[in-house]
Enzyme design. Sequence first.
Site, mmCIF file in Angstrom:
data_model
loop_
_atom_site.group_PDB
_atom_site.id
_atom_site.type_symbol
_atom_site.label_atom_id
_atom_site.label_comp_id
_atom_site.label_asym_id
_atom_site.label_seq_id
_atom_site.Cartn_x
_atom_site.Cartn_y
_atom_site.Cartn_z
ATOM 1 N N HIS A 171 0.764 -2.049 0.005
ATOM 2 C CA HIS A 171 0.423 0.448 0.457
ATOM 3 C C HIS A 171 0.743 1.129 -0.064
ATOM 4 C CE1 HIS A 171 -3.135 2.372 0.607
ATOM 5 N NE2 HIS A 171 -4.686 1.531 1.203
ATOM 6 N N ASP A 387 -9.996 -8.560 -17.264
ATOM 7 C CA ASP A 387 -9.854 -9.707 -17.824
ATOM 8 C C ASP A 387 -9.091 -10.383 -18.444
ATOM 9 O OD1 ASP A 387 -10.635 -12.121 -20.419
ATOM 10 O OD2 ASP A 387 -11.649 -10.734 -20.942
#
Length: 458
Positions: A171, A387
Site C-alpha cells: 500500500h 479479463d
Amino acid sequence: MSTCNKPIDAMTKSAEIPDCYYPKEPILVTPATPTPARTLYLSNLDDQKFLRFSIKYLYVFRKSVAVAALAAALSRALVEYYPLAGRIRAGAGHDGEKFELVCNGEGALFAEAFADLTADKFLQGARRPNRSWRKLLFRVEAQSFVDVPPLVVQVTRLSCGGMILCTAINHCVCDAIGTAQFLHAWALLTSKPNAHLPVNAFHGRCLLKPRSPPRIEFPHPELSSPPPQENLAQFLLSQPLVAVSVTFTTAQILHLKQQCVPSLKCTSFEVLASHVWRSWIKALDPPASLRIKLLFSMNVRKNLEPELPPGYSGNGFVLACAETSVEELISSNTYYAIKLVQEAKSRVSDGYVRSMIDLLEERRVKPDLSSSLVISPWTKLGLEELDFGEGRPLHMGPVASEIYCLFLPVIGDLHAFTMLMSVPQGIAETFHHYCSKDLDDTENGIAENGGGRGYNKN
C-alpha cells in the site's frame, strides 16, 4: 433476490478450502527490458504508518490462463510499473521512520499452485472470506514489512480448469486506484501481448512534497485523538471477530435515498456510508455522549491544484472525517448523517490536503481509530472487469475480512454494492439486522433491542 433477510449463519457460511500444492519454487519475475535505476521518494501520503500493509485481492475465473503467459505478461507490465519490481527500505532522516523505494528491478514474487477445488465449490462459500483463503497467497517468510517484495502473486490452478489469482500489493507503493490501473495493464498485456497501454503510469511523488516551511492551516480531526474517554477500539478487539457481508441492490440503495427527509441529493456512496455508520453504532450501543467518527478514503487526484497527472500510481487519497456524538447520530434521521458525510467531502480542498501533508511532515501521527469506523470503497475502479483473455471473474474481493469496512463491486450489477467488515462476534447478528432491516418487506426476526449488544456501560 435480496440477500438481506437471510439468517446471519447462512449469509456468512464459508467452507474451508484444501491445501495448495506447489509444483515448483516461486520465482522472481523481473521487468522484460531495463528500467530506471533510481530511488523513489515516497510522499507523506504514501508513507503513513497505517498503510504499512499489502492490499490483497482475490479473483476466481472459470477458465485458467497459461501460467507462462501470465508470467510473461507480468514481466512486460513491470516495465511500465517498475516500482513494483523494486524494494522498500528505511531512508535517511526521521530516525529511520520514513521509507523510500529502491527501483532496482529485483522482481515480483510469482508462485504457481494447484488446489483440488472447483470454482463452483469455492463460490458456494464465497460470501465472506475465512482464514483458509490465506493459503491462496504465498506466504513470504520475512523478518519485517520492508523485506517483503512490493508485489506478490499466486496463480492457483483448479481441478475444474479454472483458476484463482491472488495479489498482494504494498500500500505504500500504490493505492486502490493505482493497483487497479496496474492490474488492468497486466490483464491487457496477457490477452493482447502487443497492445499499447491506454494510460502511462506516473511514478513521481514529489508533487506531494511538504511545503517549506510547513503550514498547518486546517484542523485535522481524522488524525487527532479525542480527550480520554471510553473508546470503541478496546471493545472491538475484546472478542473474536466475525465477518458480516450485506449486498445492497440498486433498488435498495434507491429506497435508502428515498427515506432521506427532507429530500437531499446524494450519491450511493454517501447514503450507504451513512447507513452503515448508523447501523454499526446502533449495534455497538455505546454511551450516548461518546464522540464518534466516520473516516473514509477519498481520491484527491482532481482536488489538487494543479491536478495530479493521469496515471498517477502512488497514494492519491486522504481520509475524510465526519464527526458527531452517538446521541446525535442515532436520534437524527438519515438526512443528518448524509449531510455530515457531504460536509466532510467538501472540506477536502487543495489547501486541506497540503495542510495534512505538512502535518505528517512535522508529526508522524496516525488516524484516530479509537472510536471510528473506517470505510474503503473498492467500487468504481473496474476491479470486477479484469479479463486476462478467458473472460471476466466470477468473484472478486479481498483475501481476508478486516475490522475496517470495504464497499465491494457486485459482479453483473454496476450500481450495487457489497459491504464487508469484521465485527465482534457478540454484535454480528445485530449489526447485520440494522444494515438490512428496512430494505425488505419482512424482517429477519431479530428484535429491535435484542441479541448481542455488549458494549453499553450505562
